[in-house]
Design a protein around this motif. Structure first.
Motif, PDB file in Angstrom:
ATOM      1  N   PHE A   1      13.614   5.358  64.247  1.00  0.00           N
ATOM      2  CA  PHE A   1      12.603   5.228  65.289  1.00  0.00           C
ATOM      3  C   PHE A   1      13.197   4.688  66.594  1.00  0.00           C
ATOM      4  N   GLU A   2      14.170   3.807  66.517  1.00  0.00           N
ATOM      5  CA  GLU A   2      14.829   3.321  67.721  1.00  0.00           C
ATOM      6  C   GLU A   2      15.603   4.456  68.399  1.00  0.00           C
ATOM      7  N   PHE A   3      16.251   5.297  67.600  1.00  0.00           N
ATOM      8  CA  PHE A   3      16.973   6.447  68.138  1.00  0.00           C
ATOM      9  C   PHE A   3      16.013   7.407  68.843  1.00  0.00           C
ATOM     10  N   ILE A   4      14.887   7.691  68.203  1.00  0.00           N
ATOM     11  CA  ILE A   4      13.890   8.580  68.801  1.00  0.00           C
ATOM     12  C   ILE A   4      13.325   7.981  70.073  1.00  0.00           C
ATOM     13  N   ASN A   5      13.097   6.670  70.060  1.00  0.00           N
ATOM     14  CA  ASN A   5      12.543   5.989  71.231  1.00  0.00           C
ATOM     15  C   ASN A   5      13.501   6.074  72.415  1.00  0.00           C
ATOM     16  N   THR A   6      14.791   5.902  72.181  1.00  0.00           N
ATOM     17  CA  THR A   6      15.755   5.986  73.284  1.00  0.00           C
ATOM     18  C   THR A   6      15.868   7.419  73.812  1.00  0.00           C
ATOM     19  N   LYS A   7      15.751   8.391  72.921  1.00  0.00           N
ATOM     20  CA  LYS A   7      15.829   9.786  73.385  1.00  0.00           C
ATOM     21  C   LYS A   7      14.591  10.186  74.170  1.00  0.00           C
ATOM     22  N   LEU A   8      13.431   9.633  73.826  1.00  0.00           N
ATOM     23  CA  LEU A   8      12.210   9.962  74.547  1.00  0.00           C
ATOM     24  C   LEU A   8      12.157   9.318  75.932  1.00  0.00           C
ATOM     25  N   GLN A   9      12.839   8.224  76.105  1.00  0.00           N
ATOM     26  CA  GLN A   9      12.829   7.559  77.410  1.00  0.00           C
ATOM     27  C   GLN A   9      13.880   8.190  78.250  1.00  0.00           C
TER      28      GLN A   9
END
Length: 54
Positions: free
Chosen positions: A46-54
């Motif tokens: 989820f942290e990886f996905i969050n950084t990619k979405l930002q």
């Protein structure tokens, strides 16, 4: 009196309960370890996905 003592020595009902208790404790420890590892893995995803979405 020796008859009462002989029956007490042969009684194994308590041993069975202790064995089931130990099995339940082992299963609980295995579940806790698995859930901890799964939680860490999901958190990293989820942290990886969050950084990619930002």
């Amino acid at each position: 009196m020796t008859n009462v003592f002989a029956r007490f020595v042969k009684d194994e009902s308590g041993a069975t309960a202790i064995e089931y208790g130990l099995i339940a404790a082992l299963v609980a420890v295995a579940c806790i370890v698995a859930w901890t590892n799964l939680g860490s893995s999901l958190s990293a995803k989820f942290e990886f996905i969050n950084t990619k979405l930002q």
